[in-house]
Enzyme design. Structure first.
Site, PDB file in Angstrom:
ATOM      1  N   LEU A 135      44.837  43.271  30.932  1.00 44.02           N
ATOM      2  CA  LEU A 135      45.701  42.230  30.351  1.00 44.02           C
ATOM      3  C   LEU A 135      45.210  40.833  30.722  1.00 44.02           C
ATOM      4  O   LEU A 135      45.353  39.901  29.955  1.00 44.02           O
ATOM      5  CB  LEU A 135      47.135  42.384  30.843  1.00 44.02           C
ATOM      6  N   GLU A 146      40.681  42.889  43.478  1.00 46.34           N
ATOM      7  CA  GLU A 146      40.131  44.234  43.311  1.00 46.34           C
ATOM      8  C   GLU A 146      38.862  44.423  44.141  1.00 46.34           C
ATOM      9  O   GLU A 146      38.482  45.534  44.472  1.00 46.34           O
ATOM     10  CB  GLU A 146      39.807  44.493  41.838  1.00 46.34           C
ATOM     11  N   GLY A 168      38.287  40.121  39.278  1.00 41.35           N
ATOM     12  CA  GLY A 168      37.409  39.080  39.791  1.00 41.35           C
ATOM     13  C   GLY A 168      36.164  39.603  40.485  1.00 41.35           C
ATOM     14  O   GLY A 168      35.359  38.819  40.975  1.00 41.35           O
ATOM     15  N   ILE A 224      35.818  35.519  33.261  1.00 36.26           N
ATOM     16  CA  ILE A 224      37.098  35.237  33.931  1.00 36.26           C
ATOM     17  C   ILE A 224      36.906  35.241  35.444  1.00 36.26           C
ATOM     18  O   ILE A 224      37.703  34.662  36.165  1.00 36.26           O
ATOM     19  CB  ILE A 224      38.197  36.249  33.540  1.00 36.26           C
ATOM     20  N   ASP A 225      35.831  35.871  35.921  1.00 33.81           N
ATOM     21  CA  ASP A 225      35.597  35.937  37.369  1.00 33.81           C
ATOM     22  C   ASP A 225      35.221  34.583  37.954  1.00 33.81           C
ATOM     23  O   ASP A 225      35.339  34.370  39.155  1.00 33.81           O
ATOM     24  CB  ASP A 225      34.473  36.939  37.679  1.00 33.81           C
ATOM     25  N   ASN A 228      26.768  36.445  34.489  1.00 34.59           N
ATOM     26  CA  ASN A 228      25.467  36.354  35.150  1.00 34.59           C
ATOM     27  C   ASN A 228      24.541  37.505  34.753  1.00 34.59           C
ATOM     28  O   ASN A 228      23.330  37.327  34.663  1.00 34.59           O
ATOM     29  CB  ASN A 228      25.610  36.257  36.675  1.00 34.59           C
TER      30      ASN A 228
END
Lengths: 405, 405
Positions: B298, B241, B185, B141-142, B112
């Site tokens: 990772l 996280e 995330g 990936i989030d 974004n």
């Protein structure tokens, strides 16, 4: 059945840290035992010797072959594990249980601590003149068992570490900075050294590799990082969780107080060491983007990343242990030894329990570079056939466009 | 070539955190552009807009197909990435460079923040009446981009997280205790939620899942852990996280001060959050064996664990962006939207840049259980087709042996 063959029940258990292939050894032993008439019942003890002491046993003879084969491909100790060093009193009680269940074949899958446990149990059996066969089946991702070229579990752990560094090197190339990855292995550097298998192109990381076999000096570490950063604009570092200062004090032990029953300091399951090193770099070098990851337990039981060689050999050591025991040997450990020659071949040898117990094996000097901050080609040649093929890494040719005026 | 087709050069760049499939989008766009006569030169900018500002460009038109295909299968941004928010002055300079190189087609692959950057650049182009096409190609990936059912990169990250939890649950079963794993995330819980895909048997972990969409209360967390531990004798916890307290303050932000150019707090690359939670459990519950791992980088660039669906869709969004741009659309972002129906199917839609920029998407309420400590079946059904098949997990039947007297 041969004359004088020892007939009775078998008991097998798993101990210490899990690996991705420890169940291959369990299944290798059980499937071989199923073929042997000398072996009647096949008991599995839950959580190592704890399950013997508490008589928490399962009947592995009743497991179907498809079920056993599915378990063999599944990481981490299917029978459960334990970190317990038996006392003299524990040993007496263990024999009470073994006799009660007419156990004549005992197999203990584990590392050097487990070999020591098996040795103690075997000594206790001799003292009480109880005829039985006592075998240790080697496993450890740390690869630190004496008598062995390498141990089951190491190659799969090494494969995970190598692939993790492949990805992390690419990540660091995309967003440059200093990246520290803390790798398992306790006081042996093999698993950390496996990070070097990640290198494909000359500028690939890990650019620095710190092993517990060489004293760790913060000042030299900081100078190394600065030098690499100046050259590449980035730096990927592999650090063993077991790095120690010149007095042999583990750097990580300054931040934790927990020890297990064998007196081992807890080195895993915390990000403290990586965070400490990252903070030192930030503070002392002026480099701002510094990150640390601690690979942790992922290294030892990640599913779907098993080395084929590792799976095959782990199965074999379980099978061979049963063969040696039924063949008449009273005790021993099954060691993997590499045959000389160009192509990779191994043999499985029976060695005395005491010869693998307690003391650990370290990286030989020929595997470590002079500066003590990298591995040698000899290590790469040693480790490559164990780990097997790694993912292909592509790179753009990157034809530079001439700047327009 | 259609009449009035905009003819000129193309420039493509990558931004933000890498993913395992971000190069599929790059290659998808480049291969489509190579077919289009309207597009002359295909430039790649090194490290996002930084490469435009510094005129660090490469000629992607000269890359061979085999080389591009190898890059497509390689994780992490092949052109390099950047975390830089352009100032008004940067934007003026960017246009200077774009005009100089006759760039008429601009593609920016990112999250974004990158959509926002593309939006700013597009606005600047309109102001200066420079005719060009400006497209954002989604990745993260989030999985937190609005307008998208999911984003390229998420499914491969989710696959890593699911497999990691599969192994870690087995590890925790073998050596029981409390295990906390901290997952990436930022402020969206999708990746942490993917840990639930690891469950095969009813007692499998993760037993608790904490998402940033629900306020995190330490007292409730400790009570949850105690309850699970009392039931199973062990407990595996997935923690995002980005978990925050009821005031919206990220728990991790109490331990770090670093922010990037977009004002985002550094949540990754440190083990502090996991270590804090583990210390709380040790202190407040009396459970002694508590470990924490932080999966770290990772998750976003692990090679060899890519989801097939993810790779295919990442390729498609790159290709579709070029098609939309050449087809005449001035700007937009390519969004992945799921078609209704039982079987998994998607379509690629052009949506306005502004509609995906800045604000993030969160886990919908239907994906989170009432207690705020787990996901729902609806989430599992959403995520399963994206991640694809996971390794088979075997388990011993474990026929208990009757205790002898």
């Amino acid at each position: 059945m041969a004359r004088n063959e020892l007939v009775g029940n078998m008991l097998i258990a798993q101990s210490g840290g899990p690996t991705a292939v420890i169940n291959q050894s369990l299944v290798g032993a059980v499937l071989e035992a199923k073929k042997r008439k000398a072996i009647r019942k096949i008991y599995g003890s839950l959580h190592g010797i704890k399950g013997i002491l508490e008589e928490q046993l399962v009947d592995l003879g009743r497991e179907t072959k498809p079920s056993l084969e599915a378990v063999a491909k599944t990481p981490s100790s299917a029978l459960g594990s334990v970190r317990k060093k038996p006392t003299a009193d524990d040993c007496r009680r263990i024999f009470g249980v073994l006799k009660k269940y007419n156990v004549r074949y005992f197999f203990y899958i584990g590392g050097n601590d487990s070999a020591e446990t098996a040795h103690i149990i075997h000594e206790e059996a001799r003292k009480s003149k109880y005829e039985f066969r006592c075998f240790h089946i080697c496993k450890t991702i740390d690869n630190d068992l004496r008598q062995n070229d390498h141990t089951p579990g190491f190659a799969s752990g090494a494969k995970f570490v190598a692939q993790a560094f492949m990805g992390d090197n690419l990540d660091n190339r995309a967003l440059p900075g200093v990246k520290i990855n803390v790798v398992m292995g306790r006081h042996a550097g093999f698993l950390t050294a496996a990070s070097a298998l990640a290198r494909v192109y000359p500028d690939d990381g890990p650019h620095l590799v710190y092993l517990p076999e060489r004293p760790f000096a913060m000042s030299r570490f900081l100078a190394d990082v600065k030098r690499v950063y100046a050259k590449y604009g980035r730096c990927v570092v592999a650090v063993s969780e077991g790095i120690s200062d010149r007095n042999g004090t583990p750097i990580a032990s300054l931040f934790t107080k927990e020890v297990d029953a064998h007196g081992n300091v807890q080195l895993s399951g915390t990000g403290a060491l990586g965070d400490l090193l990252a903070a030192q770099i930030r503070e002392k070098t002026g480099i701002s983007r510094v990150r640390a990851d601690t690979f942790g337990y992922l290294q030892r039981s990640f599913p779907g990343l098993v080395s084929d060689v590792d799976a095959r050999e782990a199965r074999a050591v379980g099978r061979e242990a049963v063969r040696f025991a039924v063949g008449g040997y009273a005790s021993g450990s099954v060691a993997i030894q590499r045959k000389p020659g160009k192509s990779y071949r191994v043999e499985f040898k029976r060695v005395p329990l005491r010869s693998v117990a307690k003391e650990t094996r370290h990286m030989p000097a020929t595997f470590i570079n002079k500066a003590g901050n990298d591995v040698t080609t000899a290590f790469i040649e040693y480790a490559r056939p164990l780990v097997g093929p790694l993912p292909k890494i592509g790179r753009l040719k990157g034809h530079a466009v001439k700047k327009r005026k």
